[in-house]
Design a protein around this motif. Structure first.
Motif, PDB file in Angstrom:
ATOM      1  N   ASP A  20      50.985 -28.238-104.059  1.00  0.00           N
ATOM      2  CA  ASP A  20      50.520 -27.429-105.189  1.00  0.00           C
ATOM      3  C   ASP A  20      49.028 -27.206-105.021  1.00  0.00           C
ATOM      4  OD1 ASP A  20      53.085 -27.510-106.198  1.00  0.00           O
ATOM      5  OD2 ASP A  20      52.644 -28.987-107.755  1.00  0.00           O
ATOM      6  N   ILE A  21      48.634 -25.930-105.043  1.00  0.00           N
ATOM      7  CA  ILE A  21      47.242 -25.560-104.814  1.00  0.00           C
ATOM      8  C   ILE A  21      46.763 -24.669-105.945  1.00  0.00           C
ATOM      9  CG2 ILE A  21      45.700 -24.207-103.308  1.00  0.00           C
ATOM     10  CD1 ILE A  21      47.431 -25.069-100.940  1.00  0.00           C
ATOM     11  N   SER A  28      40.456 -14.502-101.600  1.00  0.00           N
ATOM     12  CA  SER A  28      41.279 -13.684-100.709  1.00  0.00           C
ATOM     13  C   SER A  28      42.514 -14.455-100.243  1.00  0.00           C
ATOM     14  CB  SER A  28      40.463 -13.243 -99.495  1.00  0.00           C
ATOM     15  OG  SER A  28      40.207 -14.360 -98.654  1.00  0.00           O
ATOM     16  N   LEU A  29      43.468 -13.704 -99.706  1.00  0.00           N
ATOM     17  CA  LEU A  29      44.628 -14.347 -99.089  1.00  0.00           C
ATOM     18  C   LEU A  29      44.208 -15.199 -97.899  1.00  0.00           C
ATOM     19  CD1 LEU A  29      47.467 -11.684 -99.219  1.00  0.00           C
ATOM     20  CD2 LEU A  29      47.297 -13.818-100.494  1.00  0.00           C
ATOM     21  N   GLU A  30      43.093 -14.848 -97.268  1.00  0.00           N
ATOM     22  CA  GLU A  30      42.588 -15.675 -96.175  1.00  0.00           C
ATOM     23  C   GLU A  30      42.168 -17.050 -96.709  1.00  0.00           C
ATOM     24  OE1 GLU A  30      39.938 -14.978 -92.265  1.00  0.00           O
ATOM     25  OE2 GLU A  30      38.921 -14.481 -94.149  1.00  0.00           O
ATOM     26  N   ASP A  31      41.578 -17.085 -97.903  1.00  0.00           N
ATOM     27  CA  ASP A  31      41.232 -18.366 -98.526  1.00  0.00           C
ATOM     28  C   ASP A  31      42.494 -19.181 -98.822  1.00  0.00           C
ATOM     29  OD1 ASP A  31      38.456 -17.753 -98.555  1.00  0.00           O
ATOM     30  OD2 ASP A  31      38.702 -16.648-100.440  1.00  0.00           O
ATOM     31  N   LEU A  32      43.543 -18.511 -99.296  1.00  0.00           N
ATOM     32  CA  LEU A  32      44.802 -19.199 -99.555  1.00  0.00           C
ATOM     33  C   LEU A  32      45.410 -19.690 -98.243  1.00  0.00           C
ATOM     34  CD1 LEU A  32      46.942 -20.162-101.538  1.00  0.00           C
ATOM     35  CD2 LEU A  32      47.974 -17.870-101.428  1.00  0.00           C
ATOM     36  N   HIS A  33      45.373 -18.865 -97.217  1.00  0.00           N
ATOM     37  CA  HIS A  33      45.849 -19.256 -95.880  1.00  0.00           C
ATOM     38  C   HIS A  33      45.140 -20.525 -95.409  1.00  0.00           C
ATOM     39  CE1 HIS A  33      45.979 -19.231 -91.460  1.00  0.00           C
ATOM     40  NE2 HIS A  33      44.680 -19.019 -91.475  1.00  0.00           N
ATOM     41  N   ASN A  34      43.812 -20.559 -95.516  1.00  0.00           N
ATOM     42  CA  ASN A  34      43.043 -21.734 -95.100  1.00  0.00           C
ATOM     43  C   ASN A  34      43.429 -22.968 -95.913  1.00  0.00           C
ATOM     44  OD1 ASN A  34      41.630 -20.331 -93.094  1.00  0.00           O
ATOM     45  ND2 ASN A  34      40.029 -19.716 -94.519  1.00  0.00           N
ATOM     46  N   SER A  35      43.654 -22.787 -97.193  1.00  0.00           N
ATOM     47  CA  SER A  35      44.062 -23.903 -98.057  1.00  0.00           C
ATOM     48  C   SER A  35      45.426 -24.440 -97.662  1.00  0.00           C
ATOM     49  CB  SER A  35      44.091 -23.458 -99.520  1.00  0.00           C
ATOM     50  OG  SER A  35      42.805 -23.066 -99.934  1.00  0.00           O
ATOM     51  N   ILE A  36      46.338 -23.541 -97.341  1.00  0.00           N
ATOM     52  CA  ILE A  36      47.687 -23.958 -96.948  1.00  0.00           C
ATOM     53  C   ILE A  36      47.642 -24.720 -95.631  1.00  0.00           C
ATOM     54  CG2 ILE A  36      49.962 -23.133 -96.211  1.00  0.00           C
ATOM     55  CD1 ILE A  36      49.599 -20.817 -98.256  1.00  0.00           C
ATOM     56  N   ASN A 124      41.742 -26.015-104.816  1.00  0.00           N
ATOM     57  CA  ASN A 124      41.941 -27.415-105.161  1.00  0.00           C
ATOM     58  C   ASN A 124      43.382 -27.807-104.840  1.00  0.00           C
ATOM     59  OD1 ASN A 124      41.750 -29.980-106.382  1.00  0.00           O
ATOM     60  ND2 ASN A 124      42.399 -29.150-108.354  1.00  0.00           N
ATOM     61  N   LEU A 125      43.535 -28.794-103.955  1.00  0.00           N
ATOM     62  CA  LEU A 125      44.863 -29.335-103.662  1.00  0.00           C
ATOM     63  C   LEU A 125      45.220 -30.287-104.793  1.00  0.00           C
ATOM     64  CD1 LEU A 125      47.307 -29.713-101.792  1.00  0.00           C
ATOM     65  CD2 LEU A 125      45.983 -31.465-100.575  1.00  0.00           C
ATOM     66  N   MET A 126      46.216 -29.905-105.598  1.00  0.00           N
ATOM     67  CA  MET A 126      46.568 -30.669-106.794  1.00  0.00           C
ATOM     68  C   MET A 126      47.607 -31.745-106.529  1.00  0.00           C
ATOM     69  SD  MET A 126      46.997 -27.563-109.520  1.00  0.00           S
ATOM     70  CE  MET A 126      47.892 -28.643-110.595  1.00  0.00           C
ATOM     71  N   PHE A 127      48.598 -31.424-105.688  1.00  0.00           N
ATOM     72  CA  PHE A 127      49.732 -32.322-105.546  1.00  0.00           C
ATOM     73  C   PHE A 127      50.331 -32.170-104.158  1.00  0.00           C
ATOM     74  CE2 PHE A 127      54.226 -33.538-106.212  1.00  0.00           C
ATOM     75  CZ  PHE A 127      54.048 -34.788-106.792  1.00  0.00           C
ATOM     76  N   VAL A 128      50.749 -33.305-103.590  1.00  0.00           N
ATOM     77  CA  VAL A 128      51.374 -33.339-102.268  1.00  0.00           C
ATOM     78  C   VAL A 128      52.712 -34.056-102.400  1.00  0.00           C
ATOM     79  CG1 VAL A 128      51.185 -34.308 -99.940  1.00  0.00           C
ATOM     80  CG2 VAL A 128      49.149 -33.381-101.074  1.00  0.00           C
TER      81      VAL A 128
END
Length: 172
Positions: A20-21, A28-36, A124-128
């Protein structure tokens, strides 16, 4: 506003693997890509794309890291596409594919839109939940068919028995 996404690994194992992020809607989607990639422990050097999706997870338009159109129809790029351009309360699903040789495939679903929290760094990485396997789950690219158990030739006809086929030989 902040978007809360659940990113689920498409796998056929018993254990669910998801993250969960939280990320700003204007990132940007690039920011989401980097987070993933960071959340799942990838090095981030492989090609990746997001795909627009409908409610049944059908793959739509590709949004890529790089323009691979070779001058024809220009592609949308992750770095130029804000998240709120492709996702909102009515469009909640994206498909994310990382590393096209191994085809790590993820379902990305917008779970909630909330106010930004003072003092929180985004993304922010909320949950793993769950451990990612060492190899990408194998994909079966065969469509499910409701007629798989149907045998069209299971009708007790003997096509070589012309006398009992019940048709007029001089029909023409």
């Amino acid at each position: 506003m902040v978007y809360r996404f659940r990113i689920v690994l498409d796998n056929d194992t018993e254990d669910d693997v998801f993250r969960d992020i939280e990320i700003r809607e204007t990132d940007s989607l690039e920011d989401l890509h980097n987070s993933i990639t960071q959340a799942f422990g990838f090095d981030g050097i492989e090609m990746a794309s997001f795909y627009l999706s409908d409610d049944e997870w059908n793959q739509g338009e590709e949004i890529s890291m790089f323009d691979t159109s070779e001058g024809y129809d220009k592609m949308r790029l992750m770095s130029e596409t804000p998240i709120n351009d492709v996702s909102d309360e009515n469009k909640t699903k994206l498909i994310y594919v990382y590393d096209f040789l191994n085809m790590w495939t993820f379902y990305v679903e917008l779970a909630e839109i909330v106010e930004e929290t003072q003092g929180t760094d985004y993304p922010n990485l909320m949950f793993v939940h769950g451990q990612i396997p060492t190899e990408a789950p194998q994909k079966s690219f065969e469509a499910e068919n409701e007629y798989d158990d149907y045998d069209e030739f299971d009708d007790d006809f003997d096509v070589d028995d012309y006398d009992n086929l019940d048709f007029d030989e001089n029909w023409n």
